[in-house]
Design a protein around this motif. Structure first.
Motif, mmCIF file in Angstrom:
data_model
loop_
_atom_site.group_PDB
_atom_site.id
_atom_site.type_symbol
_atom_site.label_atom_id
_atom_site.label_comp_id
_atom_site.label_asym_id
_atom_site.label_seq_id
_atom_site.Cartn_x
_atom_site.Cartn_y
_atom_site.Cartn_z
ATOM 1 N N MET A 1 11.143 8.261 -28.289
ATOM 2 C CA MET A 1 11.350 7.639 -26.993
ATOM 3 C C MET A 1 10.991 8.656 -25.915
ATOM 4 N N LYS A 2 10.306 8.175 -24.874
ATOM 5 C CA LYS A 2 9.906 9.039 -23.776
ATOM 6 C C LYS A 2 10.831 8.805 -22.590
ATOM 7 N N LEU A 3 11.316 9.898 -22.011
ATOM 8 C CA LEU A 3 12.248 9.841 -20.890
ATOM 9 C C LEU A 3 11.618 10.407 -19.625
ATOM 10 N N TYR A 4 11.933 9.794 -18.502
ATOM 11 C CA TYR A 4 11.560 10.305 -17.185
ATOM 12 C C TYR A 4 12.722 11.144 -16.689
ATOM 13 N N VAL A 5 12.424 12.311 -16.133
ATOM 14 C CA VAL A 5 13.456 13.183 -15.581
ATOM 15 C C VAL A 5 13.061 13.497 -14.142
ATOM 16 N N GLY A 6 13.871 13.041 -13.189
ATOM 17 C CA GLY A 6 13.542 13.216 -11.780
ATOM 18 C C GLY A 6 14.548 14.049 -11.025
ATOM 19 N N LYS A 7 14.154 14.417 -9.797
ATOM 20 C CA LYS A 7 14.956 15.235 -8.878
ATOM 21 C C LYS A 7 15.247 16.616 -9.462
ATOM 22 N N LEU A 8 14.275 17.141 -10.204
ATOM 23 C CA LEU A 8 14.428 18.468 -10.802
ATOM 24 C C LEU A 8 14.254 19.566 -9.762
ATOM 25 N N PRO A 9 14.947 20.688 -9.941
ATOM 26 C CA PRO A 9 14.658 21.852 -9.094
ATOM 27 C C PRO A 9 13.182 22.228 -9.287
ATOM 28 N N TYR A 10 12.517 22.605 -8.210
ATOM 29 C CA TYR A 10 11.083 22.875 -8.270
ATOM 30 C C TYR A 10 10.704 24.045 -9.171
ATOM 31 N N ARG A 11 11.648 24.923 -9.469
ATOM 32 C CA ARG A 11 11.305 26.056 -10.330
ATOM 33 C C ARG A 11 11.553 25.781 -11.821
ATOM 34 N N THR A 12 11.963 24.561 -12.155
ATOM 35 C CA THR A 12 12.181 24.182 -13.553
ATOM 36 C C THR A 12 10.849 24.229 -14.314
ATOM 37 N N THR A 13 10.877 24.807 -15.503
ATOM 38 C CA THR A 13 9.669 24.923 -16.328
ATOM 39 C C THR A 13 9.728 23.944 -17.505
ATOM 40 N N ASP A 14 8.601 23.804 -18.182
ATOM 41 C CA ASP A 14 8.556 22.986 -19.399
ATOM 42 C C ASP A 14 9.595 23.491 -20.401
ATOM 43 N N GLN A 15 9.695 24.815 -20.533
ATOM 44 C CA GLN A 15 10.638 25.398 -21.492
ATOM 45 C C GLN A 15 12.085 25.107 -21.100
ATOM 46 N N ASP A 16 12.380 25.148 -19.804
ATOM 47 C CA ASP A 16 13.735 24.814 -19.339
ATOM 48 C C ASP A 16 14.101 23.383 -19.737
#
Length: 109
Positions: A1-16
């Motif tokens: 299942m694919k999830l959308y994740v919004g309103k993330l801090p701009y410095r969030t990385t793929d690894q985070d």
């Protein structure tokens, strides 16, 4: 299942993102969407999880949770729709085949 994740801090990385969702199950992929012109995060991303049950659990636990002082949104990703529009006409030739729809944009002048 694919999830959308919004309103993330701009410095969030793929690894985070991978680490955060990895607490709830197997993460197949985790991607932050970047602006092509600036190279900066757009503040949202997508996480694909290995099984639906783990994805549902992650969604219920992480939706409206706090990440670095921001309340994030997590929900099931919707299939991408073609937003390019075009509005051109579909041509049909005598053989019954379809044609493009962009008018002169398809020709080289």
């Amino acid at each position: 299942m694919k999830l959308y994740v919004g309103k993330l801090p701009y410095r969030t990385t793929d690894q985070d993102l991978n680490d955060l969702f990895g607490q709830y199950g197997q993460v197949v992929s985790a991607t932050i969407i970047m602006d092509r012109e600036t190279g900066r995060s757009k503040g949202f991303g997508f996480v694909e999880m290995g099984n639906d049950e783990e994805a549902q659990n992650a969604m219920s636990q992480l939706n409206n949770s706090s990440l670095e002082g921001r309340t994030i949104i997590v929900n099931e990703a919707q299939e991408k729709r073609d937003t390019r529009g075009g509005g051109g006409f579909q041509r049909r030739d005598s053989r019954g085949g379809g044609g493009g729809g962009g008018g002169y944009r398809d020709r080289r002048y």
